[in-house]
Enzyme design. Structure first.
Site, PDB file in Angstrom:
ATOM      1  N   GLN A  56      33.027 -16.415 -36.466  1.00 33.86           N
ATOM      2  CA  GLN A  56      34.223 -17.247 -36.527  1.00 33.86           C
ATOM      3  C   GLN A  56      34.555 -17.554 -37.985  1.00 33.86           C
ATOM      4  O   GLN A  56      33.685 -17.946 -38.758  1.00 33.86           O
ATOM      5  CB  GLN A  56      34.006 -18.561 -35.759  1.00 33.86           C
ATOM      6  CG  GLN A  56      33.747 -18.388 -34.278  1.00 33.86           C
ATOM      7  CD  GLN A  56      34.990 -18.012 -33.479  1.00 33.86           C
ATOM      8  OE1 GLN A  56      36.054 -17.763 -34.038  1.00 33.86           O
ATOM      9  NE2 GLN A  56      34.850 -17.938 -32.168  1.00 33.86           N
ATOM     10  N   PHE A  87      29.276 -12.763 -24.019  1.00 24.78           N
ATOM     11  CA  PHE A  87      29.920 -12.464 -25.308  1.00 24.78           C
ATOM     12  C   PHE A  87      29.329 -13.381 -26.374  1.00 24.78           C
ATOM     13  O   PHE A  87      30.042 -14.027 -27.147  1.00 24.78           O
ATOM     14  CB  PHE A  87      31.442 -12.642 -25.230  1.00 24.78           C
ATOM     15  CG  PHE A  87      32.090 -11.965 -24.050  1.00 24.78           C
ATOM     16  CD1 PHE A  87      32.468 -10.637 -24.113  1.00 24.78           C
ATOM     17  CD2 PHE A  87      32.310 -12.662 -22.865  1.00 24.78           C
ATOM     18  CE1 PHE A  87      33.066 -10.017 -23.020  1.00 24.78           C
ATOM     19  CE2 PHE A  87      32.895 -12.056 -21.775  1.00 24.78           C
ATOM     20  CZ  PHE A  87      33.276 -10.722 -21.843  1.00 24.78           C
ATOM     21  N   CYS A 121      40.812 -16.764 -27.343  1.00 26.36           N
ATOM     22  CA  CYS A 121      41.656 -16.483 -28.507  1.00 26.36           C
ATOM     23  C   CYS A 121      42.964 -15.822 -28.072  1.00 26.36           C
ATOM     24  O   CYS A 121      43.708 -15.322 -28.905  1.00 26.36           O
ATOM     25  CB  CYS A 121      40.917 -15.606 -29.517  1.00 26.36           C
ATOM     26  SG  CYS A 121      40.411 -13.995 -28.871  1.00 26.36           S
TER      27      CYS A 121
END
Length: 455
Positions: free
Chosen positions: A288, A317, A411
């Site tokens: 990130q 994930f 996202c």
């Protein structure tokens, strides 16, 4: 009589006469929306409440796209873009809108998309979590710069891709990039242009980590020793961790020189301070980019999942353990699953480095058949942090997993909305929805949603 095909001119790309339109709202990509002759018209760069002079550049049956020519009456939310490269660079697309207005737009777009695409119940005030927000500028701790060698001048250009184009916009600073990395762009470009083999330079990755600044230079051929010495001197002067990456992805560290033969390269790492976790990662692998927002997401995930000793929590994930490791700190047993083998190995090492023996990591293609996976089975809670494509395939195994709670970190509101439909159809309800402002100055909408199994 024989007939021959004759290509018709493409009228959809012809410019119209100048039009004056009233912009009423923004679409989910940040473009202004207006109406003309019964069609929706999308105008990039226009804001709600503005009267804009435009030219239609593309016309379809139900909509059109227009080029912004002039703003006759600016909206109160309009501000002067902070970056001199804004009109050409494709990195940011909302710098013309003040930061709070950006957040209001993203919050409204998030709720609207989930309600429309998932056919879910309305998102009421009790379900709306407080947005996770941070600084609007200099927030990116990582960026990849493209290169282009001008054949005429033999000058290597360093910058970002233009919007909807492969062309490179040469830049000398970036106000959303961490200040030390932004300040490095100009001297780095000048240094690269001194190399004999500058034609062999591919992209350049800049990273600000808790253990220093990292520069990874992709090279298509081996550099001569003189270039190696030049780059090493530059890294020493600026106190950088400098690495070269070849076409096979192999990393070679130029500076600082390693004293141990067992250590291949120095890996960057970041801390999750609230959870006393250190996460190392390999350059090129996902992490990130907004450290403050990432910390906020981890804190919120822990609060929403409320891990308890003895519970089994599945993190799909999982990357290098960004959520898995902090959850394991709370004494729950955590299983992390990731599709990139190198990241799985790094996650395992991160668990060792953080003295955590109650977390297990597995490699699996999460878009494939998971029925024979040893880790698949009943769990107490589930965390999902997928890429833009979402987690639709993984959610087909909900009946086998039966988690009481699901935290979805998204996202992409479109894939989130689609995946929400699967969860709702399986007896879950939306308990919390929160905006995550990971990328200020852009239209990108990140979010977190808490689903709970209805009793």
């Amino acid at each position: 009589m024989a007939q021959f095909f004759k290509e018709k001119p493409n009228k959809s790309k012809q410019l119209s006469a100048k039009l004056t339109l009233d912009v009423t709202q923004l679409d989910h990509l940040g473009a202004g929306i207006a109406q003309h002759q019964g069609k929706v018209v999308f105008v990039a760069g226009a804001l709600p409440g503005e009267r804009a002079t435009v030219q239609l550049v593309e016309q379809k049956k139900s909509y059109a796209k227009a080029k912004l020519i002039n703003i006759a009456s600016p909206a109160p939310s309009r501000v002067k873009p902070h970056c001199q490269h804004y009109s050409q660079c494709g990195g940011c697309d909302l710098q013309h809108m003040d930061t709070q207005a950006q957040r209001d737009y993203k919050q409204a777009a998030l709720v609207d998309l989930i309600a429309k695409l998932s056919s879910s119940e309305a998102i009421d005030a009790q379900m709306s979590a407080e947005a996770i927000i941070g600084e609007g500028w200099h927030y990116r701790r990582r960026a990849r710069l493209a290169t282009l060698l001008d054949k005429r001048s033999q000058r290597l250009q360093l910058g970002f891709r233009a919007g909807n184009s492969n062309q490179i916009v040469e830049i000398n600073h970036c106000p959303v990039l961490a200040a030390p990395l932004s300040d490095l762009i100009t001297p780095l470009a000048a240094n690269l242009n001194q190399l004999k083999a500058k034609a062999s330079i591919g992209h350049v990755e800049l990273t600000q980590a808790d253990n220093g600044h990292f520069v990874v230079i992709r090279v298509t051929k081996n550099l001569p020793n003189s270039d190696i010495r030049w780059l090493t001197g530059f890294a020493e002067k600026h106190q950088l961790n400098l690495l070269l990456q070849d076409d096979a992805g192999q990393l070679t560290q130029l500076y600082p020189q390693l004293t141990s033969t067992e250590q291949a390269v120095t890996l960057p790492f970041y801390h999750l301070a609230a959870e006393s976790i250190r996460c190392s990662f390999t350059p090129g692998n996902f992490v990130q980019v907004n450290s403050a927002i990432n910390q906020g997401m981890v804190d919120q995930a822990i609060e929403w999942l409320d891990p308890q000793p003895g519970e089994r929590i599945l993190d799909l994930f999982c990357g290098v353990g960004n959520f898995s490791l902090p959850l394991a700190k709370k004494a729950a047993h955590v299983v992390g699953v990731e599709g990139v083998p190198e990241m799985v190995e790094q996650a395992k090492q991160n668990a060792i480095d953080n003295n955590l023996d109650n977390v297990t990591f597995y490699h699996a293609d999460l878009s494939a058949d998971l029925s024979d996976q040893a880790w698949l089975g009943k769990i107490d809670k589930l965390l999902l942090d997928p890429a833009r494509a979402g987690a639709y395939e993984s959610l087909q195994w909900l009946q086998k997993m039966q988690p009481k709670k699901v935290v979805y970190v998204s996202c992409n509101p479109a894939s989130l909305a689609r995946d929400s439909s699967v969860l709702l159809a399986n007896g879950y309800r939306i308990a919390q929805v929160g905006l995550v402002d990971m990328f200020p100055q852009t239209h990108h909408i990140e979010s977190m949603v808490l689903f709970e199994l209805s009793k």
